[in-house]
Scaffold this motif. Structure first.
Motif, PDB file in Angstrom:
ATOM      1  N   SER A 103      51.398  17.364  16.067  1.00 49.74           N
ATOM      2  CA  SER A 103      51.406  15.897  15.993  1.00 49.74           C
ATOM      3  C   SER A 103      50.707  15.409  14.734  1.00 49.74           C
ATOM      4  O   SER A 103      51.196  14.494  14.044  1.00 49.74           O
ATOM      5  N   ALA A 104      49.563  16.023  14.414  1.00 46.46           N
ATOM      6  CA  ALA A 104      48.795  15.603  13.238  1.00 46.46           C
ATOM      7  C   ALA A 104      49.569  15.885  11.966  1.00 46.46           C
ATOM      8  O   ALA A 104      49.565  15.076  11.025  1.00 46.46           O
ATOM      9  N   GLU A 105      50.268  17.002  11.916  1.00 43.87           N
ATOM     10  CA  GLU A 105      51.089  17.311  10.732  1.00 43.87           C
ATOM     11  C   GLU A 105      52.195  16.274  10.570  1.00 43.87           C
ATOM     12  O   GLU A 105      52.536  15.872   9.459  1.00 43.87           O
ATOM     13  N   GLY A 109      50.290  15.061   7.709  1.00 39.78           N
ATOM     14  CA  GLY A 109      50.281  16.313   6.954  1.00 39.78           C
ATOM     15  C   GLY A 109      51.193  16.290   5.744  1.00 39.78           C
ATOM     16  O   GLY A 109      52.036  15.397   5.567  1.00 39.78           O
ATOM     17  N   GLU A 110      51.015  17.308   4.945  1.00 36.33           N
ATOM     18  CA  GLU A 110      51.887  17.527   3.792  1.00 36.33           C
ATOM     19  C   GLU A 110      52.409  18.953   3.790  1.00 36.33           C
ATOM     20  O   GLU A 110      53.048  19.411   2.850  1.00 36.33           O
ATOM     21  N   LEU A 111      52.038  19.671   4.853  1.00 35.13           N
ATOM     22  CA  LEU A 111      52.430  21.070   5.010  1.00 35.13           C
ATOM     23  C   LEU A 111      52.693  21.325   6.497  1.00 35.13           C
ATOM     24  O   LEU A 111      52.304  20.522   7.345  1.00 35.13           O
ATOM     25  N   GLY A 112      53.310  22.433   6.781  1.00 36.57           N
ATOM     26  CA  GLY A 112      53.372  22.886   8.164  1.00 36.57           C
ATOM     27  C   GLY A 112      54.684  22.579   8.854  1.00 36.57           C
ATOM     28  O   GLY A 112      55.497  21.761   8.380  1.00 36.57           O
ATOM     29  N   VAL A 113      54.869  23.242   9.976  1.00 35.37           N
ATOM     30  CA  VAL A 113      56.143  23.138  10.689  1.00 35.37           C
ATOM     31  C   VAL A 113      56.337  21.744  11.286  1.00 35.37           C
ATOM     32  O   VAL A 113      57.469  21.234  11.337  1.00 35.37           O
ATOM     33  N   GLY A 114      55.234  21.099  11.696  1.00 34.71           N
ATOM     34  CA  GLY A 114      55.333  19.734  12.223  1.00 34.71           C
ATOM     35  C   GLY A 114      55.774  18.773  11.141  1.00 34.71           C
ATOM     36  O   GLY A 114      56.661  17.931  11.347  1.00 34.71           O
ATOM     37  N   ILE A 130      66.227  20.801  14.979  1.00 34.31           N
ATOM     38  CA  ILE A 130      66.348  21.747  16.098  1.00 34.31           C
ATOM     39  C   ILE A 130      65.642  23.062  15.758  1.00 34.31           C
ATOM     40  O   ILE A 130      64.885  23.624  16.571  1.00 34.31           O
ATOM     41  N   VAL A 131      65.840  23.530  14.517  1.00 33.79           N
ATOM     42  CA  VAL A 131      65.164  24.770  14.087  1.00 33.79           C
ATOM     43  C   VAL A 131      63.649  24.585  14.141  1.00 33.79           C
ATOM     44  O   VAL A 131      62.906  25.456  14.605  1.00 33.79           O
ATOM     45  N   GLY A 132      63.180  23.419  13.690  1.00 29.99           N
ATOM     46  CA  GLY A 132      61.740  23.128  13.724  1.00 29.99           C
ATOM     47  C   GLY A 132      61.209  23.144  15.145  1.00 29.99           C
ATOM     48  O   GLY A 132      60.153  23.744  15.420  1.00 29.99           O
ATOM     49  N   MET A 133      61.954  22.526  16.058  1.00 26.08           N
ATOM     50  CA  MET A 133      61.495  22.497  17.461  1.00 26.08           C
ATOM     51  C   MET A 133      61.441  23.906  18.056  1.00 26.08           C
ATOM     52  O   MET A 133      60.491  24.272  18.749  1.00 26.08           O
TER      53      MET A 133
END
Lengths: 165, 237
Positions: A103-105, A109-114, A130-133
């Motif tokens: 949630s924070a990403e 954020g500026e990085l990360g899967v979120g 969908i890939v991210g989820m």
């Protein structure tokens, strides 16, 4: 002594700390680390506190009558005895902190899967969403499994359901 | 060297009220003193005070010449409920009193092996307590208590939860072990026959104090006729 402070801070959802985290750490990803820490800290602390209170006094009595002092009780009874509770807290904390880090990403954020999942949504790239989820789900499952595995290794002495049947 | 224990006007209790009042008793070095009494008569309370786990409300208890103010390895305790640490193997449980004294690992292992053989548990060293039967766990408790070479052993209904056959085996084992160690033993039970089998003297507790003290003449023989002593104790219970 710190209990009133902890009890006042504990009900605040970690994700509600995002504005504070942005203020404290405006330039980098440390804010996300701060939020993740806050999310995991309270479940682990509460679970550990309950585990200490639930320890049978019999084990302490046994160590004391064998010549052990307070230090020995801490080392030989309290620390090993609370491990099931600590790992219970770690398991909950891992789940909550995973939700919070994603949630924070997404929010700051500026990085990360979120962050990547959210950016895919904003550019209407639904396959990437969908890939991210799925990636979030897989990583969450792996981290939970790692905690579960570590917990089982250090609490081999607990009776397991399959042995009781 | 065994330990004599002296109780001088000892009063004990909990927050909800007194349990024992003004107990005077001398436990001779090397004797087996068995405490019997009805439920709630204060048997376990007295034993916990002797172990240093319960402070006196009044009077005092002396171990040798020193007042008992806390737990000590000189007075090891065997509990009715499983007092073994469940995360330690059988061997590591027996090693515990030696570890607390800072003995080196090799010496600890040798002493633990010796005591486990003495109580008939060779081959079970690496098992966890949950993998043992109730009787085996009590044998480990006995081995652990004696491995630390205490001068007195305090036993709180250690065989109370065992079946009759296992209990008889444990009583025989205890008598066998006591012959060698010569430690002072204070043994709590609600079983009069067990008391008469094990004891040099039987203390009957009731109504907040000592009802009577019965001398039990030796030898300790399960077949000996102690009908009169049994009747005397039962009358006071």
């Amino acid at each position: 002594m710190l209990t009133p402070l902890f009890e006042a801070v504990r009900p605040i959802p970690a994700i509600a700390l995002v504005p504070v985290a942005i203020l404290l750490f405006p330039a980098d990803e440390q804010g996300i680390v701060f939020i993740t820490f806050a999310a995991a800290f309270f479940p682990i602390m509460v679970s550990t506190r309950h585990a200490v209170r639930a320890l049978p006094t019999l084990w302490e009595d046994a160590v004391r009558t064998l010549g052990g002092g307070r230090r020995h009780v801490l080392w030989h009874v309290v620390l090993p005895g609370i491990l099931p509770g600590v790992f219970g807290g770690l398991s909950v904390g891992m789940g909550v902190s995973w939700i919070c880090v994603i949630s924070a990403e997404m929010i700051s954020g500026e990085l990360g899967v979120g962050y990547r999942t959210w950016m895919s949504y904003t550019i209407v790239d639904y396959p990437a969403v969908i890939v991210g989820m799925l990636t979030i789900g897989l990583l969450g499952w792996l981290t939970s499994a790692a905690v579960e595995l570590a917990g089982r290794r250090v609490t081999r002495w607990l009776p397991r359901a399959e042995e009781a049947s | 060297m065994t330990l004599g224990i002296t109780l001088e006007s000892l009063s004990l209790g909990y927050a909800r009220g007194p349990v024992l009042n003004g107990i005077d008793l001398t436990i001779r070095p090397g004797e087996v003193l068995v405490i019997v009494g009805a439920s709630g008569s204060g048997k376990s309370t007295l034993l916990r005070a002797l172990a240093g786990l319960l402070p006196a409300h009044g009077g005092r208890a002396l171990a040798g010449d020193e007042e008992i103010t806390g737990a000590s390895r000189e007075r090891a305790m065997v509990f009715q409920d499983d007092g073994l640490l469940p995360w330690r193997t059988v061997r590591r449980n027996v090693e515990l009193p030696l570890r607390l004294r800072g003995l080196p690992r090799g010496e600890r292992k040798a002493v633990a092996r010796e005591w486990l053989a003495r109580v008939g548990l060779e081959g079970h060293e690496d098992r966890l307590p949950r993998e043992l039967s109730g009787g085996m766990r009590q044998r480990v408790q006995l081995a652990r208590a004696l491995a630390g070479a205490p001068r007195a052993v305090l036993m709180d209904e250690p065989f109370g939860a065992l079946d009759a056959q296992t209990r008889a085996g444990m009583q025989a084992l205890l008598l066998d072990v006591l012959r060698d160690t010569r430690a002072t033993v204070v043994f709590v039970t609600h079983d009069v026959d067990e008391a008469l089998l094990l004891a040099d003297r039987v203390v009957v507790l009731g109504h907040g104090g000592i009802r009577t003290i019965v001398d039990v003449p030796g030898p300790r023989d399960p077949a000996a006729d102690r009908t009169a002593l049994r009747a005397q104790i039962l009358e006071e219970l």
